[in-house]
Design a protein around this motif. Structure first.
Motif, PDB file in Angstrom:
ATOM      1  N   VAL A  52       0.837  -1.203   0.000  1.00  0.00           N
ATOM      2  CA  VAL A  52       0.000   0.000   0.000  1.00  0.00           C
ATOM      3  C   VAL A  52       0.870   1.250   0.000  1.00  0.00           C
ATOM      4  N   ASN A  53       1.983   1.215   0.715  1.00  0.00           N
ATOM      5  CA  ASN A  53       2.860   2.375   0.793  1.00  0.00           C
ATOM      6  C   ASN A  53       3.299   2.865  -0.576  1.00  0.00           C
ATOM      7  N   ILE A  54       3.656   1.939  -1.445  1.00  0.00           N
ATOM      8  CA  ILE A  54       4.185   2.306  -2.757  1.00  0.00           C
ATOM      9  C   ILE A  54       3.069   2.425  -3.787  1.00  0.00           C
ATOM     10  N   LYS A  55       2.192   1.430  -3.857  1.00  0.00           N
ATOM     11  CA  LYS A  55       1.173   1.410  -4.910  1.00  0.00           C
ATOM     12  C   LYS A  55       0.103   2.480  -4.721  1.00  0.00           C
ATOM     13  N   GLU A  56      -0.293   2.741  -3.472  1.00  0.00           N
ATOM     14  CA  GLU A  56      -1.413   3.660  -3.237  1.00  0.00           C
ATOM     15  C   GLU A  56      -0.973   4.974  -2.587  1.00  0.00           C
ATOM     16  N   ARG A  57      -0.094   4.911  -1.587  1.00  0.00           N
ATOM     17  CA  ARG A  57       0.382   6.142  -0.947  1.00  0.00           C
ATOM     18  C   ARG A  57       1.425   6.853  -1.797  1.00  0.00           C
ATOM     19  N   LEU A  58       1.989   6.152  -2.768  1.00  0.00           N
ATOM     20  CA  LEU A  58       2.989   6.715  -3.691  1.00  0.00           C
ATOM     21  C   LEU A  58       4.198   7.254  -2.933  1.00  0.00           C
ATOM     22  N   ASP A  59       4.596   6.543  -1.875  1.00  0.00           N
ATOM     23  CA  ASP A  59       5.771   6.941  -1.101  1.00  0.00           C
ATOM     24  C   ASP A  59       7.001   6.323  -1.754  1.00  0.00           C
ATOM     25  N   PHE A  60       7.384   6.877  -2.881  1.00  0.00           N
ATOM     26  CA  PHE A  60       8.553   6.392  -3.609  1.00  0.00           C
ATOM     27  C   PHE A  60       9.090   7.527  -4.472  1.00  0.00           C
ATOM     28  N   SER A  61      10.288   7.357  -4.979  1.00  0.00           N
ATOM     29  CA  SER A  61      10.903   8.344  -5.859  1.00  0.00           C
ATOM     30  C   SER A  61      11.814   7.635  -6.847  1.00  0.00           C
ATOM     31  N   CYS A  62      11.917   8.204  -8.043  1.00  0.00           N
ATOM     32  CA  CYS A  62      12.786   7.662  -9.084  1.00  0.00           C
ATOM     33  C   CYS A  62      13.589   8.804  -9.695  1.00  0.00           C
ATOM     34  N   ALA A  63      14.834   8.510 -10.066  1.00  0.00           N
ATOM     35  CA  ALA A  63      15.694   9.551 -10.614  1.00  0.00           C
ATOM     36  C   ALA A  63      16.786   8.919 -11.458  1.00  0.00           C
ATOM     37  N   ILE A  64      17.410   9.749 -12.296  1.00  0.00           N
ATOM     38  CA  ILE A  64      18.544   9.315 -13.104  1.00  0.00           C
ATOM     39  C   ILE A  64      19.740  10.183 -12.752  1.00  0.00           C
TER      40      ILE A  64
END
Length: 610
Positions: free
Chosen positions: A295-307
């Protein structure tokens, strides 16, 4: 309607291990017979209709949820295709995990009445439609005579456009845009940069034109000058036309990017690459959200991506969690420092060490180095040996996700009464996650379970780590595609240019600031103190946290990476321009954080919390 396909689809669940003893031929034959029986009931069957079959087998690793469809073949071929597709999608394969057959599906396709020029095996091949395989002679290639010429508004200008009657066209007629083809039931507009050819069956096939637009569609009429509102100036060479715009999106040898002057940034290219870099990070985020399970990643969107560039400096990120993005660069740099000589293509590492760029332990960073492959990524005259050491990464991609639990003395891994970092959970410090394309599940699971305070749901951790690997794989694929399209020298140059542009934007914002100090007292009586000193001469600033209380024996400490992330984010908000948050924003800033303070605690002793 005579060309419409009639389809019959049958699927059956198998849920058995793919072994030599597993019989798939029998259920496939039964499904095939069922689809044939259904199509035979259709009243439109006659000798002109053709029947073909598409058989797919849904395979997955034992213990996983997502299956991948492969073509039905012998066992070795299906395993090879599955591993290829799994590596493309997720970036790794399992060497010692059994494959399960989830289901098999048969689709019978009954093609409607077709012309002799149609080959059902090549539905998507315009070339075979234009010149069929059973033809002994190629189509003639000639230009028809228009029945009229009318003005048409294209590219912001009116141009004289030829008009053709569809019924009068013959096989082999080729029309180059801009043009209009009229018929009794509609009108076809062929834009500049496109052409149309008539097949033997009378079909009108549109394709990208390799020819320049005709003289009637004057290049001068299509030019859009940068000086808005002014007439085109023949002495200026910074014009942009629709043909170049189409080539930018489709051709790897585009005039805009094949021979750039990389030493100085072009304003148009700078904006293009700003958005291209940012778009890659956004695609990584979408992949992570779609493939994760928590739920944290899929729904709460508590993630980050970068290059990141070859120096592990942040280039661009999607609009994710600011504290992640400002600190991830230090995690990548720590990996390069600790394991730089070990990095190889197909490797992935993970870290949540707050003293090496992490935030708090539940935030796990997955880092993938990006190497050039032997498939021709270095194009357009790039000399790889001159641009880069072959055994070092070209770039890095990273994704950071908040795992629901990573062990510790309380569920959720953020105990309010923690006193040491071990109280919070399991610490990973540049641990190999994938080696040479093989997912090291046994090693990771062992670390998650063999601890004084083990993770409470290691299966969920493993699933989210797979999703992070998949997100990174998407970033690697997109970066390689960018290098393949624009050339290594151009991509590397503009990675630096976007950072230089961010640096200039922050320096411009600093020019309007003055010196200042601030102090905030916590409930415990401890304080956070900062002093900002602005150097107007070079438009830089020193942010000094001296005077902040010493590290606490509680959960109110923050690592240096989090402190820097906060500073970076604040100064980024001072910039009005639409620039990506990257390492360039930090170059005008000098951050002073005395070790052993609340903002930079020692590894031993109290934990930290973002």
């Amino acid at each position: 309607m005579g060309l419409a396909e009639v389809r019959s689809l049958r699927e059956i669940s198998i849920e058995a291990e793919l072994s030599e003893a597993l019989d798939l031929a029998t259920p496939i034959a039964e499904l095939k017979q069922a689809t044939e029986l259904e199509l035979e009931l259709k009243p439109m069957q006659d000798d002109r209709l053709r029947l073909s079959f598409l058989c797919k087998v849904q395979l997955k690793y034992r213990g996983t949820d997502t299956a991948i469809a492969v073509d039905f073949a012998d066992r070795v071929a299906m395993v090879a295709q599955f591993e290829q597709l799994h590596r493309q999608r997720y970036g790794f394969i399992y060497r010692d995990t059994a494959l399960m057959v989830e289901a098999i599906a048969i689709e019978a396709i009954c093609l409607g009445e077709v012309s002799e020029a149609f080959d059902p095996a090549c539905v998507d091949s315009a070339a075979l439609l234009i010149e069929p395989q059973d033809s002994s002679s190629p189509l003639p290639n000639h230009r028809p005579t228009p029945i009229a010429t009318v003005p048409m508004y294209v590219g912001g200008h009116w141009i004289d456009t030829p008009v053709f009657q569809r019924e009068s066209l013959q096989a082999g007629d080729r029309i180059t845009g801009a043009a209009i083809v009229i018929e009794s039931t509609g009108t076809n507009v062929i834009e500049p940069g496109w052409s149309a050819i008539v097949t033997r069956s009378g079909d009108l096939i549109l394709e990208k034109s390799l020819e320049k637009p005709s003289e009637t569609t004057s290049e001068k009429a299509l030019e859009i000058t940068i000086n808005s509102g002014l007439e085109p100036d023949p002495d200026q060479d910074f014009t942009f036309n629709s043909t170049i715009q189409n080539n930018l999106q489709t051709s790897p040898i585009s005039p805009l990017v094949s021979t750039p002057e990389t030493s100085k940034p072009d304003p148009v290219r700078l904006e293009i690459f700003n958005n291209l870099f940012r778009a890659i990070a956004e695609q990584m985020g979408i992949t992570l959200q779609n493939t994760s399970t928590s739920v944290n990643i899929k729904e709460r969107l508590d993630f980050s991506c970068a290059i990141f560039d070859r120096n592990a400096e942040l280039v661009a990120n999607a609009p994710h969690i600011p504290v992640h993005l400002g600190s991830m660069s230090e995690s990548v740099q720590a990996l390069v420092h600790d394991r730089g000589s070990e990095l190889r293509s197909g490797d992935v590492y993970l870290s949540n060490n707050p003293y090496n760029g992490g935030t708090h332990l539940p935030d796990i960073t997955v880092i993938t180095p990006v190497f050039a492959e032997d498939s021709g990524e270095l194009r357009n005259g790039d000399n790889f040996s001159q641009c880069h050491e072959p055994q070092t990464p070209l770039f890095y991609v990273a994704s950071r996700g908040h795992h629901a639990d990573i062990g510790g003395i309380t569920p959720g891994s953020m105990p309010p009464n923690s006193r040491t970092i071990d109280d919070e959970g399991i610490l990973f410090d540049n641990l190999p996650l994938v080696k040479q394309g093989e997912f090291l599940e046994a090693e990771i699971r062992d670390r998650l379970t063999q601890s004084d305070h083990p993770a409470r749901n290691p299966d969920r951790n493993i699933a989210d780590l797979r999703a992070q690997i998949a997100a990174n794989t998407r970033g690697v694929r997109e970066l390689r595609s960018m290098v393949n399209t624009y050339g290594l020298a151009t991509v590397c140059a503009y990675m630096q240019h976007v950072q230089d542009n961010a640096e200039a934007a922050v320096r411009q914002a600093i020019a309007s600031l003055t010196d200042g100090t601030a102090c905030v007292e916590l409930d415990s009586g401890d304080r956070i103190q900062v002093k900002i000193t602005v150097n107007q001469r070079d438009r830089s600033a020193m942010i000094d946290f001296s005077g902040t209380s010493a590290q606490l024996a509680s959960n109110f400490n923050a690592p240096a990476a989090v402190c820097k992330a906060a500073v970076l984010y604040v100064f980024r908000t001072l910039v009005d321009d639409d620039i990506p948050l990257n390492a360039g924003c930090l170059k005008p800033l000098s951050i002073v954080i005395p070790p052993g303070f609340t903002a930079q605690p020692h590894p031993t002793g109290c934990r930290r919390r973002r």
